[in-house]
Write a protein that holds these residues in place. Structure first.
Motif, PDB file in Angstrom:
ATOM      1  N   GLN A  80      29.383  25.545 -10.267  1.00 45.96           N
ATOM      2  CA  GLN A  80      29.712  26.967 -10.152  1.00 45.96           C
ATOM      3  C   GLN A  80      28.598  27.837 -10.727  1.00 45.96           C
ATOM      4  N   ALA A  81      28.026  27.403 -11.847  1.00 44.83           N
ATOM      5  CA  ALA A  81      26.934  28.169 -12.451  1.00 44.83           C
ATOM      6  C   ALA A  81      25.713  28.169 -11.538  1.00 44.83           C
ATOM      7  N   GLY A  82      25.404  27.013 -10.940  1.00 43.15           N
ATOM      8  CA  GLY A  82      24.265  26.949 -10.026  1.00 43.15           C
ATOM      9  C   GLY A  82      24.476  27.785  -8.787  1.00 43.15           C
ATOM     10  N   THR A  83      25.695  27.771  -8.255  1.00 44.55           N
ATOM     11  CA  THR A  83      26.012  28.574  -7.068  1.00 44.55           C
ATOM     12  C   THR A  83      25.896  30.063  -7.370  1.00 44.55           C
ATOM     13  N   ALA A  84      26.301  30.451  -8.572  1.00 45.01           N
ATOM     14  CA  ALA A  84      26.223  31.868  -8.963  1.00 45.01           C
ATOM     15  C   ALA A  84      24.826  32.261  -9.437  1.00 45.01           C
ATOM     16  N   GLY A  85      23.920  31.290  -9.578  1.00 40.90           N
ATOM     17  CA  GLY A  85      22.569  31.591 -10.041  1.00 40.90           C
ATOM     18  C   GLY A  85      22.494  31.910 -11.519  1.00 40.90           C
ATOM     19  N   GLU A  86      23.407  31.343 -12.301  1.00 39.03           N
ATOM     20  CA  GLU A  86      23.452  31.610 -13.740  1.00 39.03           C
ATOM     21  C   GLU A  86      23.071  30.356 -14.520  1.00 39.03           C
ATOM     22  N   LEU A  87      22.607  30.563 -15.729  1.00 35.51           N
ATOM     23  CA  LEU A  87      22.357  29.458 -16.636  1.00 35.51           C
ATOM     24  C   LEU A  87      23.659  29.170 -17.382  1.00 35.51           C
ATOM     25  N   PRO A  88      24.135  27.930 -17.380  1.00 31.64           N
ATOM     26  CA  PRO A  88      25.452  27.640 -17.975  1.00 31.64           C
ATOM     27  C   PRO A  88      25.416  27.598 -19.501  1.00 31.64           C
ATOM     28  N   LEU A  89      25.280  28.759 -20.118  1.00 31.30           N
ATOM     29  CA  LEU A  89      25.209  28.826 -21.574  1.00 31.30           C
ATOM     30  C   LEU A  89      26.578  28.667 -22.223  1.00 31.30           C
ATOM     31  N   TRP A  90      27.605  29.231 -21.618  1.00 28.53           N
ATOM     32  CA  TRP A  90      28.920  29.312 -22.235  1.00 28.53           C
ATOM     33  C   TRP A  90      29.972  28.915 -21.219  1.00 28.53           C
ATOM     34  N   ASN A  91      30.863  27.997 -21.592  1.00 26.42           N
ATOM     35  CA  ASN A  91      31.932  27.563 -20.703  1.00 26.42           C
ATOM     36  C   ASN A  91      33.210  28.316 -21.074  1.00 26.42           C
ATOM     37  N   PRO A  92      33.629  29.312 -20.301  1.00 27.97           N
ATOM     38  CA  PRO A  92      34.817  30.091 -20.652  1.00 27.97           C
ATOM     39  C   PRO A  92      36.123  29.359 -20.350  1.00 27.97           C
ATOM     40  N   TYR A  93      36.072  28.229 -19.648  1.00 33.43           N
ATOM     41  CA  TYR A  93      37.288  27.529 -19.233  1.00 33.43           C
ATOM     42  C   TYR A  93      37.799  26.542 -20.263  1.00 33.43           C
ATOM     43  N   LEU A 103      26.197  21.147 -26.334  1.00 35.43           N
ATOM     44  CA  LEU A 103      26.778  19.816 -26.307  1.00 35.43           C
ATOM     45  C   LEU A 103      25.923  18.918 -25.414  1.00 35.43           C
ATOM     46  N   TRP A 104      25.376  17.849 -25.971  1.00 32.83           N
ATOM     47  CA  TRP A 104      24.461  16.989 -25.207  1.00 32.83           C
ATOM     48  C   TRP A 104      25.153  16.294 -24.051  1.00 32.83           C
ATOM     49  N   ARG A 105      26.449  16.046 -24.172  1.00 31.97           N
ATOM     50  CA  ARG A 105      27.155  15.301 -23.125  1.00 31.97           C
ATOM     51  C   ARG A 105      27.320  16.101 -21.837  1.00 31.97           C
ATOM     52  N   THR A 106      27.120  17.404 -21.879  1.00 31.82           N
ATOM     53  CA  THR A 106      27.239  18.192 -20.647  1.00 31.82           C
ATOM     54  C   THR A 106      26.060  17.950 -19.712  1.00 31.82           C
ATOM     55  N   ARG A 107      24.926  17.516 -20.240  1.00 34.81           N
ATOM     56  CA  ARG A 107      23.738  17.162 -19.461  1.00 34.81           C
ATOM     57  C   ARG A 107      23.261  18.305 -18.571  1.00 34.81           C
ATOM     58  N   ALA A 108      23.264  19.486 -19.089  1.00 31.80           N
ATOM     59  CA  ALA A 108      22.882  20.652 -18.285  1.00 31.80           C
ATOM     60  C   ALA A 108      21.428  20.588 -17.832  1.00 31.80           C
ATOM     61  N   PHE A 109      20.558  19.948 -18.604  1.00 29.60           N
ATOM     62  CA  PHE A 109      19.147  19.875 -18.245  1.00 29.60           C
ATOM     63  C   PHE A 109      18.716  18.482 -17.791  1.00 29.60           C
ATOM     64  N   SER A 110      19.658  17.608 -17.540  1.00 24.08           N
ATOM     65  CA  SER A 110      19.319  16.276 -17.058  1.00 24.08           C
ATOM     66  C   SER A 110      18.740  16.377 -15.648  1.00 24.08           C
ATOM     67  N   PRO A 111      17.714  15.592 -15.339  1.00 26.86           N
ATOM     68  CA  PRO A 111      17.195  15.626 -13.959  1.00 26.86           C
ATOM     69  C   PRO A 111      18.245  15.187 -12.939  1.00 26.86           C
ATOM     70  N   PHE A 112      19.230  14.405 -13.391  1.00 18.49           N
ATOM     71  CA  PHE A 112      20.274  13.959 -12.472  1.00 18.49           C
ATOM     72  C   PHE A 112      21.374  15.006 -12.297  1.00 18.49           C
ATOM     73  N   SER A 113      21.332  16.075 -13.076  1.00 20.07           N
ATOM     74  CA  SER A 113      22.279  17.175 -12.892  1.00 20.07           C
ATOM     75  C   SER A 113      21.725  18.253 -11.970  1.00 20.07           C
ATOM     76  N   LEU A 114      20.436  18.210 -11.691  1.00 20.77           N
ATOM     77  CA  LEU A 114      19.822  19.243 -10.846  1.00 20.77           C
ATOM     78  C   LEU A 114      20.455  19.365  -9.460  1.00 20.77           C
ATOM     79  N   PRO A 115      20.837  18.261  -8.790  1.00 17.32           N
ATOM     80  CA  PRO A 115      21.478  18.439  -7.474  1.00 17.32           C
ATOM     81  C   PRO A 115      22.768  19.252  -7.539  1.00 17.32           C
ATOM     82  N   LEU A 116      23.449  19.241  -8.685  1.00 18.93           N
ATOM     83  CA  LEU A 116      24.684  20.010  -8.809  1.00 18.93           C
ATOM     84  C   LEU A 116      24.431  21.513  -8.775  1.00 18.93           C
ATOM     85  N   TYR A 117      23.225  21.941  -9.148  1.00 23.00           N
ATOM     86  CA  TYR A 117      22.895  23.358  -9.144  1.00 23.00           C
ATOM     87  C   TYR A 117      22.628  23.884  -7.736  1.00 23.00           C
ATOM     88  N   PHE A 118      22.145  23.005  -6.849  1.00 22.25           N
ATOM     89  CA  PHE A 118      21.664  23.469  -5.557  1.00 22.25           C
ATOM     90  C   PHE A 118      22.514  23.040  -4.364  1.00 22.25           C
TER      91      PHE A 118
END
Length: 195
Positions: A80-93, A103-118
């Motif tokens: 959702q953050a990638g679709t909206a073009g936002e950096l996922p700094l804060w999870n309001p949910y 939180l390291w487990r979210t893997r926001a900057f993992s190379p394997f998470s990049l496809p989720l943004y696009f």
């Protein structure tokens, strides 16, 4: 043909064979546009109880609960953050809000998470799993070749590593984002041991 050329052709053929396993695992989900994760336990939670088919087996393992309660919602939030073009700094949910990048487990900057943004969510997860399996095979193949194994034997090292439990059973786990690079530790350990 010279022996050297035949040797290189064998090596290239073995490298191409490395991509058969990731394709065989990710292609069925891609063709059916399905999320390649076991989300059956999701229908145990409100408001999705009515969507559960009668007689559906309910997973009772801790891993299944962790996927449903934590990791899959994080994948959705990254998408959702990638679709909206936002950096996922804060999870309001989560709770009253949660610092997502802290939180390291979210893997926001993992190379394997990049496809989720696009990509759409299902395709992003499939491409992520494909990349994990491909990188795991290539790293294991590279290290086996570095230890002077023949191309065919290096292939016999790489394919079982691609089929190891962390990638097959729980590709959504944070360790699965680090595990493809584990074979690269072997040369470091060899240098450490041999001085």
């Amino acid at each position: 043909m010279t022996k050297k050329r035949i040797y290189y052709l064998k090596a290239i053929l073995c490298l191409l064979v490395l991509f058969i396993t990731p394709l065989a695992i990710s292609l069925p989900s891609l063709l059916h546009n399905e999320v390649p994760l076991n989300l059956e336990g999701l229908t145990l939670r409100a408001p999705w109880q009515e969507a559960r088919a009668p007689g559906t087996a309910v997973p009772e393992t801790h891993a299944a609960h962790a996927l449903i309660e934590r990791y899959y919602p994080w994948y959705v939030f990254l998408n959702q953050a990638g679709t909206a073009g936002e950096l996922p700094l804060w999870n309001p949910y989560e709770g009253f809000g949660f610092p997502f990048l802290a939180l390291w487990r979210t893997r926001a900057f993992s190379p394997f998470s990049l496809p989720l943004y696009f990509l759409p969510l299902a395709q992003g997860i499939i491409v992520s799993i494909f990349l994990k399996l491909s990188i795991a095979g290539l790293c294991a193949y590279f290290i086996a070749r570095r230890f002077q194994f023949s191309p065919f034997f290096a292939l016999l090292v790489a394919i079982p590593f691609q089929l190891s439990g962390i990638f097959m059973v729980s590709p959504w786990h944070p360790v699965a984002d680090v595990a493809p690079f584990f074979p690269l530790l072997l040369p470091c350990l060899q240098c450490l041991m041999l001085g």
